[in-house]
Design an enzyme around this catalytic site. Structure first.
Site, PDB file in Angstrom:
ATOM      1  N   ASP A  11       0.963  -1.313  -0.020  1.00  0.00           N
ATOM      2  CA  ASP A  11      -0.118  -0.074  -0.064  1.00  0.00           C
ATOM      3  C   ASP A  11       0.869   1.366  -0.043  1.00  0.00           C
ATOM      4  O   ASP A  11       2.138   1.110   0.097  1.00  0.00           O
ATOM      5  CB  ASP A  11      -0.933  -0.023   1.098  1.00  0.00           C
ATOM      6  CG  ASP A  11      -1.919   1.393   1.394  1.00  0.00           C
ATOM      7  OD1 ASP A  11      -2.613   1.518   0.345  1.00  0.00           O
ATOM      8  OD2 ASP A  11      -1.768   2.112   2.137  1.00  0.00           O
ATOM      9  N   SER A  12       0.245   2.168  -0.261  1.00  0.00           N
ATOM     10  CA  SER A  12       0.999   3.613  -0.406  1.00  0.00           C
ATOM     11  C   SER A  12       1.389   3.948   1.357  1.00  0.00           C
ATOM     12  O   SER A  12       2.422   4.874   1.415  1.00  0.00           O
ATOM     13  CB  SER A  12       0.086   4.815  -0.730  1.00  0.00           C
ATOM     14  OG  SER A  12      -0.805   4.937   0.001  1.00  0.00           O
ATOM     15  N   TYR A  43      -0.697   8.656  -2.382  1.00  0.00           N
ATOM     16  CA  TYR A  43      -0.791   8.253  -3.969  1.00  0.00           C
ATOM     17  C   TYR A  43      -1.844   8.982  -4.728  1.00  0.00           C
ATOM     18  O   TYR A  43      -1.902   9.377  -5.995  1.00  0.00           O
ATOM     19  CB  TYR A  43      -0.772   6.885  -4.235  1.00  0.00           C
ATOM     20  CG  TYR A  43       0.540   6.096  -4.174  1.00  0.00           C
ATOM     21  CD1 TYR A  43       1.758   6.693  -3.566  1.00  0.00           C
ATOM     22  CD2 TYR A  43       0.825   4.703  -4.745  1.00  0.00           C
ATOM     23  CE1 TYR A  43       2.782   5.784  -3.412  1.00  0.00           C
ATOM     24  CE2 TYR A  43       1.883   4.179  -4.844  1.00  0.00           C
ATOM     25  CZ  TYR A  43       2.958   4.628  -3.952  1.00  0.00           C
ATOM     26  OH  TYR A  43       4.262   4.009  -3.977  1.00  0.00           O
ATOM     27  N   GLY A  44      -2.996   9.178  -4.166  1.00  0.00           N
ATOM     28  CA  GLY A  44      -4.376   9.617  -4.522  1.00  0.00           C
ATOM     29  C   GLY A  44      -4.371  10.669  -5.588  1.00  0.00           C
ATOM     30  O   GLY A  44      -5.312  10.993  -6.309  1.00  0.00           O
ATOM     31  N   ASN A  75      -6.267   0.771  -3.704  1.00  0.00           N
ATOM     32  CA  ASN A  75      -7.092   0.903  -4.728  1.00  0.00           C
ATOM     33  C   ASN A  75      -6.568   1.868  -6.005  1.00  0.00           C
ATOM     34  O   ASN A  75      -6.985   1.662  -7.146  1.00  0.00           O
ATOM     35  CB  ASN A  75      -8.510   1.699  -4.360  1.00  0.00           C
ATOM     36  CG  ASN A  75      -9.440   0.832  -3.392  1.00  0.00           C
ATOM     37  OD1 ASN A  75     -10.039  -0.130  -3.917  1.00  0.00           O
ATOM     38  ND2 ASN A  75      -9.084   0.509  -2.184  1.00  0.00           N
ATOM     39  N   THR A  76      -5.638   2.936  -5.365  1.00  0.00           N
ATOM     40  CA  THR A  76      -5.286   3.897  -6.284  1.00  0.00           C
ATOM     41  C   THR A  76      -4.285   2.929  -7.239  1.00  0.00           C
ATOM     42  O   THR A  76      -4.120   3.280  -8.528  1.00  0.00           O
ATOM     43  CB  THR A  76      -4.536   5.102  -5.507  1.00  0.00           C
ATOM     44  OG1 THR A  76      -5.518   5.563  -4.635  1.00  0.00           O
ATOM     45  CG2 THR A  76      -4.131   5.922  -6.625  1.00  0.00           C
ATOM     46  N   GLU A 164      -2.452   9.324   7.501  1.00  0.00           N
ATOM     47  CA  GLU A 164      -1.000   9.407   7.336  1.00  0.00           C
ATOM     48  C   GLU A 164      -0.234  10.008   8.436  1.00  0.00           C
ATOM     49  O   GLU A 164       0.770   9.923   8.733  1.00  0.00           O
ATOM     50  CB  GLU A 164      -0.342   9.477   5.981  1.00  0.00           C
ATOM     51  CG  GLU A 164      -0.903   8.463   4.866  1.00  0.00           C
ATOM     52  CD  GLU A 164       0.039   7.127   5.212  1.00  0.00           C
ATOM     53  OE1 GLU A 164       1.220   7.031   5.441  1.00  0.00           O
ATOM     54  OE2 GLU A 164      -0.383   6.065   5.174  1.00  0.00           O
ATOM     55  N   CYS A 198     -11.037   2.841  -0.675  1.00  0.00           N
ATOM     56  CA  CYS A 198      -9.628   3.427  -0.286  1.00  0.00           C
ATOM     57  C   CYS A 198      -9.499   2.561   0.974  1.00  0.00           C
ATOM     58  O   CYS A 198     -10.182   2.383   1.876  1.00  0.00           O
ATOM     59  CB  CYS A 198      -9.500   4.650  -0.035  1.00  0.00           C
ATOM     60  SG  CYS A 198      -7.733   5.082   0.535  1.00  0.00           S
ATOM     61  N   THR A 199      -8.144   1.888   1.082  1.00  0.00           N
ATOM     62  CA  THR A 199      -7.923   1.089   2.228  1.00  0.00           C
ATOM     63  C   THR A 199      -7.460   1.873   3.326  1.00  0.00           C
ATOM     64  O   THR A 199      -7.692   0.949   4.601  1.00  0.00           O
ATOM     65  CB  THR A 199      -6.705  -0.044   2.040  1.00  0.00           C
ATOM     66  OG1 THR A 199      -5.594   0.701   1.396  1.00  0.00           O
ATOM     67  CG2 THR A 199      -7.333  -0.957   0.729  1.00  0.00           C
ATOM     68  N   HIS A 200      -7.387   3.041   3.250  1.00  0.00           N
ATOM     69  CA  HIS A 200      -6.883   3.849   4.588  1.00  0.00           C
ATOM     70  C   HIS A 200      -8.417   4.056   5.306  1.00  0.00           C
ATOM     71  O   HIS A 200      -8.392   4.239   6.466  1.00  0.00           O
ATOM     72  CB  HIS A 200      -6.410   5.146   4.281  1.00  0.00           C
ATOM     73  CG  HIS A 200      -5.085   5.306   3.668  1.00  0.00           C
ATOM     74  ND1 HIS A 200      -4.428   4.611   2.830  1.00  0.00           N
ATOM     75  CD2 HIS A 200      -4.108   5.707   4.576  1.00  0.00           C
ATOM     76  CE1 HIS A 200      -3.110   4.628   2.836  1.00  0.00           C
ATOM     77  NE2 HIS A 200      -2.879   5.394   3.911  1.00  0.00           N
TER      78      HIS A 200
HETATM   79  N1  DGL Z   1      -4.723   3.051   0.536  1.00  0.00           N
HETATM   80  C1  DGL Z   1      -4.551   3.695  -0.772  1.00  0.00           C
HETATM   81  C2  DGL Z   1      -5.847   3.478  -1.470  1.00  0.00           C
HETATM   82  O1  DGL Z   1      -6.751   2.513  -1.381  1.00  0.00           O
HETATM   83  C3  DGL Z   1      -4.657   5.119  -0.449  1.00  0.00           C
HETATM   84  C4  DGL Z   1      -4.006   5.979  -1.705  1.00  0.00           C
HETATM   85  C5  DGL Z   1      -3.261   7.221  -1.368  1.00  0.00           C
HETATM   86  O2  DGL Z   1      -2.041   7.008  -1.030  1.00  0.00           O
HETATM   87  O3  DGL Z   1      -3.673   8.257  -1.534  1.00  0.00           O
HETATM   88  O4  DGL Z   1      -6.236   3.890  -2.502  1.00  0.00           O
END
Ligand code: DGL
Length: 279
Positions: A11-12, A43-44, A75-76, A164, A198-200
């Site tokens: 993940d990011s 990353y989004g 997801n991104t 984050e 989004c997994t966050h």
């Molecule tokens: N957990 C990432 C997702 O599911 C977050 C992406 C990010 O870093 O913006 O999209």
């Protein structure tokens, strides 16, 4: 098997932990290697090219660390990089390694499959990053499997930074969480199911529940991805055979290890060690 061949979970940042926790619960027998690119999250808001480049670097690093199977628990990255990696990069990696059983899987398709079976009235909402929403991946994939569903998506660019930067529980977080839920429901007031795309976002679940009206299902991806992985491994014994069964989990981060350990241990509810790497 003497060498370790963990399942790589990428993940990011911290978001993939919400996936790892559920995978670990249902498949505790395997080894896992988690990689959070915390130094470069979020990353989004990044371009397609950048997300693709960062994701390929992460996947390559996990393969080099012994993983044969990598889950993009982001997801991104799944929206912007998975297809290119599967179609263009994996064949080159197979050839270079002489191992055609390396795989990279994402989180979007299993999630789409599930939301179609959860909604009662066919009105679904997706909360996700800017990158995932503008990629149109959820709408496109949903159309393929459930053409009758009405999908509305809302980008929540502040939510990943709240997690984050350790602000998930601050009073300021309420403002942005309420704002995006309200905007999503304005797009389609009939929504009966909201996917946290989004997994966050499960790391903000208490506040999300506070602002989602009663009667609307809020669906997180951890358990969906865990089930889909178990099913995948059952259908692909040749891939399952390439995973070591030591029941151990290790953590890598591109930020400082102590920072990661503090935040990750409180979510995983166990002390953990992490190693800092550069990609
Ligand atoms: N957990 C990432 C997702 O599911 C977050 C992406 C990010 O870093 O913006 O999209």
């Amino acid at each position: 098997m003497s060498e370790k061949h963990p399942i790589g979970v990428f993940d990011s940042g911290y978001g993939g932990l919400t996936i790892l926790r559920e995978i670990h619960r249902s498949l505790p027998q395997y080894d896992y290697l988690y990689l959070g690119d915390n130094a470069r999250a979020p990353y989004g808001v990044r371009s397609m090219e950048t997300v693709y480049r960062f994701t390929l670097e992460a996947v390559t690093s996990l393969f080099n660390a012994g993983c044969n199977l990598v889950i993009l628990a982001c997801n991104t990255a799944s929206a912007k990089a998975l297809r290119s990696i599967q179609q263009n990069d994996l064949p080159k990696i197979w050839e270079a390694d002489g191992n055609p059983n390396k795989r990279v899987l994402g989180v979007i398709i299993p999630s789409v499959e599930r939301i179609g079976s959860v909604t009662r009235n066919g009105h679904v909402g997706i909360l996700a990053t800017q990158g995932t929403v503008t990629s149109g991946s959820y709408t496109i994939e949903t159309q393929k499997i459930y053409p009758h569903l009405q999908v509305s998506a809302e980008a929540c660019p502040m939510w990943v930074p709240l997690v984050e930067y350790g602000e998930a529980d601050s009073p300021g977080a309420d403002f942005f969480i309420e704002q995006h839920i309200t905007r999503l429901l304005e797009k389609d007031p009939e929504i009966d199911t909201i996917l946290l795309g989004c997994t966050h976002y499960p790391l903000l679940i208490d506040k999300i529940r506070k602002y989602v009206p009663e009667g609307i299902n809020v669906v997180a991806q951890g358990e969906i991805v865990a089930r889909s992985l178990a099913d995948y491994l059952q259908r692909h014994p040749e891939i399952e055979a390439g995973i070591s069964r030591g029941g151990e989990t290790e953590y890598l981060t591109t930020e400082s290890a102590w920072k990661f350990c503090d935040a990750a241990a409180s979510f995983m509810k166990e002390p953990l060690d992490a190693k800092q790497i550069t990609l």
